[in-house]
Write an enzyme that holds these catalytic residues in place. Structure first.
Site, PDB file in Angstrom:
ATOM      1  N   GLY A  16       0.795  -1.214   0.000  1.00  0.00           N
ATOM      2  CA  GLY A  16       0.000   0.000   0.000  1.00  0.00           C
ATOM      3  C   GLY A  16       0.824   1.257   0.000  1.00  0.00           C
ATOM      4  O   GLY A  16       2.050   1.240   0.183  1.00  0.00           O
ATOM      5  N   LYS A  33      -4.688   5.482   3.237  1.00  0.00           N
ATOM      6  CA  LYS A  33      -3.881   4.371   2.748  1.00  0.00           C
ATOM      7  C   LYS A  33      -4.674   3.632   1.679  1.00  0.00           C
ATOM      8  O   LYS A  33      -5.824   3.240   1.904  1.00  0.00           O
ATOM      9  CB  LYS A  33      -3.519   3.413   3.887  1.00  0.00           C
ATOM     10  N   ASP A 138       4.689  -8.414  12.096  1.00  0.00           N
ATOM     11  CA  ASP A 138       5.667  -7.581  11.382  1.00  0.00           C
ATOM     12  C   ASP A 138       6.082  -6.382  12.236  1.00  0.00           C
ATOM     13  O   ASP A 138       6.130  -5.245  11.767  1.00  0.00           O
ATOM     14  CB  ASP A 138       5.077  -7.106  10.051  1.00  0.00           C
TER      15      ASP A 138
END
Length: 934
Positions: A16, A33, A138
């Protein structure tokens, strides 16, 4: 997208792009986003992108940017969220990488001290998402946003997934059927179908092997972030497809960056979080955060300074047998036994930890650990400073905390009967002492004055049962008080140096806690110095004026209370404490005053019992939770004799409960402390407690507090038509109380016939109260005939049980009228001398008066010499035979003083002393205050 005007690109990831945009509908800036255009045609990536948005939208936490809106219409796939001005953690770390010299601002921003609160906020957010069943997968500095106003938020939820999500299996099946052009994708920063999820540099070893993600994979990533914060370096750099032997190359943070002054334990926390084996890592984020708490709170890390061997004399400066002092706490064993006493050769720091083990048998007769000031210890004054006394009786361990020879806290707990040896750990740091037994907190005490003990003393009988003693001192604490330096000077009694530094700290931190704390300690320093020099202690009062009206305002009055305490001005001390407690009841420093009240209670129990009842009342009223159930029983034993001598306790046969309004009234009565009477009266009225209202009127009347008596009388008259007492109180009416009040007033005005008519309408208890209030006035004013008339009017209709309460007054009248025959008959029939008479009883005093009337002064002195308490009320009354007792009255509580003066006057009249002698006591009684503060 028509609603939003894109301003500029502010971030780009594998899947993104994030833009700063203007929301036309709401007229605000937002972060938008959207999925990359080159990937928008892939159904699986669209699905993952929307899942990221929905996961973020479902999570509500300060560390997660909320989602405003999600759009998936047509080709446009995007979501919006607040725009947070700031920078990533990665950019902050990158700004200092490989730089040898940092600016002062950057050095402060990237210090271990500054990073730890940020890391804790990150952990708090991850702990929250784990509680919701979400794994981030992450976590890395690039995904941590640091706002300009203290915000710490985690971004990029593209790899996030629910731990038990059903769609995970479906996605894996979908991934097997999807074709991808990997040339267009940077797989190191995004989730790729069919590939390992996450950023390789921050992935746990098991994740690289394809093992399913878990909470411990997020913990591993957090460990790497912590490692970077501590060292400003990365532990390793992993290339795609390369296998790495971590154990060979990862240095602990303390070795990687020795110049960063990383506490060893903090280094170990980071290494534990990045352990190769998941089982060796922290079990949860909560456990990781708990491990960090001591560093966030500034608690110290400990290193062993010395090991003392109990039987090795070279370890000790003083090593001799001693006879246990009577000033130590009361023990199960005899204080006349001999003990080994050792005083450490090594000095201990302000923050010290003492660890040892001891057998149950060694503690059976008791053992002590003392923290002694060096100078006092060298002079043989072994009971200055703090001490702890341990003893075991019947499988129960008792620990007493002693300050300057006074037991101020005590706790007991059952032990496992089979337990032979147990571990004891004592932590002393600045103003805090904590005692742990078998790793469980046993006693915690906070003193808001610097501790002066810098020598360790041990008292024990059985040296065989005690292990070596490890003495540790703190190092590497992330927050060290600036007050430590002047506190150290104060502990060494270097008052001038301490005062200089306290003033510097006061002036350097205006408006902050450090400033007013320094000023308070400066005042204590000056007070202690003046006291040692024998000067005028009131000179120290002005140093506490500096605190007036400021952030530390309650400490002004605590400091002044300390001055008045040491100066012997008890009433002024209480005034100061009450003013602070009342005016600043919600101030965060009030617990300090409550703790001081507790110490003064225990202190006065040993030194001034007359003061102890006042502190007992104040604590019951202000901080009853400070008194344990065990202490309640002890205090009830202390006041037992006074309870037996209190008329309203004699009338009510129910036992006196410590935590009760009646106890507060009892203490108010004996101390003359009438400040709480209005609230007790209001409370009794609301509860429709007839007996309590009667007791309060009695206390106000008998103590001579006419102002309070009339105030309550007016209040009762105003509500007399509204109050109806319940059936359980035998339908007693407010009218009876009003007759009693008016009857007492008639007695004061010497309208005796009116008083008799009014009191005739009241129950016996109220008649008895009126009689007791009147009898002192009658004897002092020599209105005996009127008193006898009232006494007879009450006696005639009374039952046998009720007449027992009146007997004392009848004997008094016979003694006054020198009717020895009747007085002797009543005394000998009801209170024979051959039986053990309690010295606090009225009968004991009356026998002394009878002997005085016989003219046998030797017998009178012999009678009063039987008193156990040399300066108790009865003993002092006996002393007035040969001389004045006014110099001894300060040892008595307020009501005892009044009764001692009255009964001394009565005794001297019976002895047929000259009017000049007994008149002094009469005038002293009449001039005595009607309450504590007058």
């Amino acid at each position: 997208m028509q609603r939003y005007e894109l301003i500029r690109l502010i971030g780009k990831g594998g899947m993104g792009e994030v833009y700063l945009a203007h929301d036309k509908a709401c007229s605000r800036r937002v972060a938008l986003k959207r999925i990359r255009e080159d990937l928008s045609g892939n159904a699986l990536l669209r699905k993952r992108f929307l899942r990221e948005a929905k996961i973020a939208a479902d999570l509500i936490h300060p560390g997660i940017v909320p989602v405003y809106s999600i759009c998936s219409d047509g080709e446009a796939v995007y979501y919006t969220m607040p725009y947070i001005e700031g920078f990533s953690l990665k950019s902050l770390l990158k700004s200092v990488w490989q730089k040898e010299v940092l600016s002062k601002e950057l050095e402060e921003k990237t210090s271990v001290k500054s990073f730890l609160p940020i890391f804790d906020k990150i952990c708090a957010t991850v702990e929250y998402i784990h509680s919701k069943g979400v794994l981030h997968r992450d976590l890395k500095p690039d995904n941590i946003l640091l706002g300009l106003f203290g915000e710490v938020v985690i971004v990029d939820w593209g790899a996030a997934i629910f731990k038990h999500a059903k769609e995970l299996k479906l996605e894996q099946d979908d991934e097997a059927a999807v074709s991808f052009d990997e040339r267009n994708i940077c797989y190191s920063s995004m989730t790729i179908p069919g590939k390992i999820v996450g950023t390789p540099d921050y992935m746990a070893p098991e994740s690289l092997l394809g093992v399913e993600a878990s909470e411990k994979t997020d913990i591993y990533a957090l460990g790497l972030i912590l490692y970077q914060m501590l060292t400003l370096a990365f532990p390793y750099r992993r290339k795609k497809g390369r296998k790495l032997s971590y154990r060979d190359v990862v240095l602990p943070p303390i070795e990687m960056s020795p110049y960063r002054e990383i506490p060893p334990s903090l280094s170990q926390i980071a290494m534990k979080a990045i352990a190769i084996n998941p089982a060796d890592r922290f079990s949860s984020i909560q456990e990781l955060r708990q491990a960090l708490q001591p560093y966030l709170q500034g608690d110290p890390e400990w290193t062993v300074k010395a090991t003392l061997m109990a039987k090795e004399k070279s370890c000790w400066k003083y090593y001799d047998p001693i006879l246990l002092s009577r000033y130590f706490p009361v023990l199960a064993s005899s204080p006349a036994q001999w003990y080994n006493f050792m005083l450490s050769e090594v000095e201990i720091s302000a923050s010290t930890r003492v660890e040892y083990t001891v057998t149950k048998s060694a503690v059976h007769e008791g053992m002590g650990i003392l923290f002694l000031p060096s100078k006092e210890a060298e002079r043989g004054e072994f009971y200055c400073g703090y001490g702890l006394w341990f003893s075991v009786q019947n499988h129960e361990l008792t620990v007493s905390l002693i300050k300057n020879g006074i037991e101020i806290q005590k706790k007991s707990q059952e032990m496992i009967s089979q337990q032979y040896r147990f571990a004891i750990l004592i932590e002393k740091s600045d103003n805090r002492i904590a005692v742990f037994v078998e790793q469980a907190l046993f006693i915690l005490h906070i003193d808001y004055l610097p501790s002066l003990g810098n020598r360790l003393g041990v008292i024990i009988q059985d040296l065989q049962g005690m292990s070596n003693i490890a003495i540790s001192e703190s190092i590497g604490a992330l927050r060290v008080s600036c007050l430590a330096v002047p506190d150290a000077f104060l502990s060494e009694k270097l008052y001038d140096q301490a005062a200089i530094f306290y003033r510097k700290i006061r002036d350097s931190f205006p408006g902050r806690k450090e400033s007013y704390e320094a000023q308070f300690r400066l005042g204590v320093t000056l007070l202690t110095q003046i006291e040692e020099q024998g000067g005028d202690l009131t000179q120290a009062l002005s140093s506490f004026d500096y605190l007036h009206g400021g952030a530390g305002a309650p400490l002004e009055y605590l400091g002044k209370a300390l001055v008045y305490q040491r100066n012997g001005s008890f009433v002024e001390e209480i005034r100061c404490l009450l003013f602070a407690l009342k005016r600043y009841s919600q101030h965060p420093e009030i617990p300090r005053l409550e703790d001081h009240l507790c110490f003064r209670l225990y202190d006065s129990l040993h030194k001034h019992r007359s003061e102890a009842l006042v502190f007992m009342l104040l604590i019951l009223w202000i901080a009853p939770e400070k008194i344990s159930v065990r202490e309640e029983k002890r205090f009830l034993r202390i006041i037992y004799h006074k309870q037996q001598a209190t008329l309203f306790c004699q009338v009510d046969k129910a036992p006196l409960q410590f935590r009760s309004s009646k106890m507060e009234l009892f203490l108010s009565f004996w101390t003359g402390f009438s400040l709480f009477l209005p609230e007790l009266f209001r409370r009794a009225g609301e509860l429709r407690d007839y007996q309590a209202l009667a007791d309060i009127f009695y206390v106000a009347g008998v103590s001579g507090n006419r102002e309070a008596f009339m105030q309550f009388s007016t209040a009762l008259a105003n509500v007399s038509d509204e109050i109806t007492f319940p059936e359980s109180l035998h339908n007693q009416k407010v009218a009876e109380l009003m007759f009693f009040v008016k009857g007492v007033e008639a007695l004061r005005n010497k309208d005796y016939q009116k008083a008799k008519k009014l009191l005739w309408k009241t129950p016996f208890t109220l008649q008895l109260y009126a009689l007791d209030i009147f009898h002192i006035q009658a004897f002092l004013d020599e209105e005996i005939e009127s008193f006898i008339d009232l006494l007879q009017a009450i006696y005639d209709p009374a039952s046998e049980e009720e007449r027992d309460h009146i007997l004392v007054y009848i004997i008094q009248t016979h003694l006054w009228n020198r009717d020895l025959e009747r007085a002797y008959k009543l005394l000998n029939d009801r209170f024979p001398l051959d039986e053990e008479l309690a010295e606090y009883s009225e009968a004991f005093i009356l026998w002394g008066c009878y002997l005085a009337l016989t003219g046998d002064r030797v017998a009178v002195k012999a009678h009063f010499s039987r008193c156990r308490y040399k300066y108790g009320k009865s003993a002092l009354i006996g002393k007035c035979v040969d001389g004045d007792i006014f110099d001894y009255l300060d040892n008595l509580v307020w009501w005892e003083k009044k009764m001692t003066l009255f009964q001394s006057y009565f005794l001297l009249r019976c002895l047929n002393e000259s009017p000049r002698r007994y008149e002094k006591y009469r005038q002293a009684y009449l001039s005595m205050e009607n309450n504590f503060f007058d």
